[in-house]
Design a protein around this motif. Structure first.
Motif, PDB file in Angstrom:
ATOM      1  N   ALA A  54       0.831  -1.207   0.000  1.00 23.19           N
ATOM      2  CA  ALA A  54       0.000   0.000   0.000  1.00 23.19           C
ATOM      3  C   ALA A  54       0.869   1.263   0.000  1.00 23.19           C
ATOM      4  CB  ALA A  54      -0.934  -0.004   1.204  1.00 23.19           C
ATOM      5  N   ASP A  55       1.989   1.227   0.748  1.00 21.62           N
ATOM      6  CA  ASP A  55       2.923   2.366   0.772  1.00 21.62           C
ATOM      7  C   ASP A  55       3.437   2.674  -0.629  1.00 21.62           C
ATOM      8  OD1 ASP A  55       2.706   2.401   3.515  1.00 21.62           O
ATOM      9  OD2 ASP A  55       4.716   1.627   3.924  1.00 21.62           O
ATOM     10  N   LYS A  57       2.263   1.629  -3.534  1.00 19.63           N
ATOM     11  CA  LYS A  57       1.183   1.993  -4.461  1.00 19.63           C
ATOM     12  C   LYS A  57       0.832   3.475  -4.327  1.00 19.63           C
ATOM     13  CE  LYS A  57      -2.030  -1.411  -5.585  1.00 19.63           C
ATOM     14  NZ  LYS A  57      -3.148  -2.322  -5.248  1.00 19.63           N
ATOM     15  N   THR A  58       0.768   3.952  -3.086  1.00 19.04           N
ATOM     16  CA  THR A  58       0.439   5.361  -2.867  1.00 19.04           C
ATOM     17  C   THR A  58       1.533   6.260  -3.440  1.00 19.04           C
ATOM     18  OG1 THR A  58      -0.823   4.824  -0.876  1.00 19.04           O
ATOM     19  CG2 THR A  58      -0.094   7.102  -1.099  1.00 19.04           C
ATOM     20  N   SER A  61       1.437   6.290  -7.201  1.00 14.96           N
ATOM     21  CA  SER A  61       0.264   7.072  -7.588  1.00 14.96           C
ATOM     22  C   SER A  61       0.563   8.572  -7.558  1.00 14.96           C
ATOM     23  CB  SER A  61      -0.861   6.768  -6.609  1.00 14.96           C
ATOM     24  OG  SER A  61      -2.053   6.513  -7.287  1.00 14.96           O
TER      25      SER A  61
END
Lengths: 164, 92
Positions: A54-55, A57-58, A61
């Motif tokens: 998640a880290d 991916k953020t 992004s």
């Protein structure tokens, strides 16, 4: 008389593995998802935690969004669709992600990286993009100058999930 | 709210929300983050923007079921000063 045996799949040792991937995609906002999803797939081999994925991916992004909104935002298309180049590199448990555009570039990088600073409040940008890249990755380097595009190099050490 | 919120999604949510808020002169809006796993800073701007819209009608923004990750991202820019975080039971 029948003999039986059991074959169990051995855990493949991926320690110290090196890998590299390079792709180019048009700077469409729906490719923000494509970019981070590809990165997430690339890092699976490093056995990351859900949080680590998640880290990353953020952070990806944020970088891709910056290229689309700021790099190419006020960009006069010369020919064809503006492209974003993405590189993922694995060196053991060290992940490097590079996001590069050929957009307008950044005059004052330190200012651009300040939390809450944005040049596009009209687009409801919060000015937290670089701050999140710094927070979610271990290391970030920005190479840019006006008219020369922007290259963001992000590194993260993957601590990895414990084996179930 | 979707599983992943980025700039692309935020623009779609913004459009949809504003249409409904303005049309119905909605005051209080609840954004339910129960399904959201990944979000970037675009989510902050989107919530801030909607807060400005509902404040025209004297309304307020509520953030429901945010995981600690989503909560921390939203609060990084001080959003907790202008919106309220609530849990599922409080949404009724």
């Amino acid at each position: 008389m029948m003999k039986t045996c059991t074959i169990t799949q051995e855990q493949e040792n991926t320690e110290g593995r090196k890998n590299y991937m390079e792709i180019k995609m048009p700077a469409y906002s729906y490719n923000e998802k494509l970019a981070r999803t590809i990165t997430a797939a690339f890092m699976l081999d490093m056995n990351p935690t859900v949080e680590e994925v998640a880290d990353v991916k953020t952070a990806v992004s944020e970088a891709v969004t910056n290229s689309i909104i700021h790099g190419y935002g006020a960009y006069e298309k010369k020919e064809g669709v503006p492209m974003i180049r993405m590189v993922c590199e694995q060196d053991g448990l060290d992940l490097t992600v590079i996001i590069e555009d050929e957009g307008c570039g950044i005059a004052d990088i330190a200012k651009a990286m300040e939390p809450l600073y944005t040049t596009r409040p009209d687009l409801e940008r919060s000015g937290m993009g670089f701050a999140f890249m710094e927070a979610f990755m271990n290391e970030i380097k920005v190479i840019s100058s006006p008219g020369e595009g922007t290259k963001v190099i992000m590194k993260k050490k993957i601590a990895g999930a414990l084996e179930d | 709210m979707p599983e992943e919120i980025d700039h692309h999604q935020a623009v779609l949510i913004r459009k949809q929300a504003d249409e409904k808020i303005v049309k119905g002169e909605i005051q209080d809006v609840i954004f339910d983050f129960a399904a959201t796993r990944v979000m970037d800073s675009s989510g902050i701007g989107m919530i801030m923007g909607r807060q400005r819209v509902v404040s025209n009608f004297g309304g307020h923004i509520y953030i429901a079921n945010a995981s600690s990750r989503i909560h921390d991202i939203l609060c990084a820019a001080g959003l907790q000063k202008i919106v309220s975080f609530i849990t599922a039971q409080e949404t009724n």
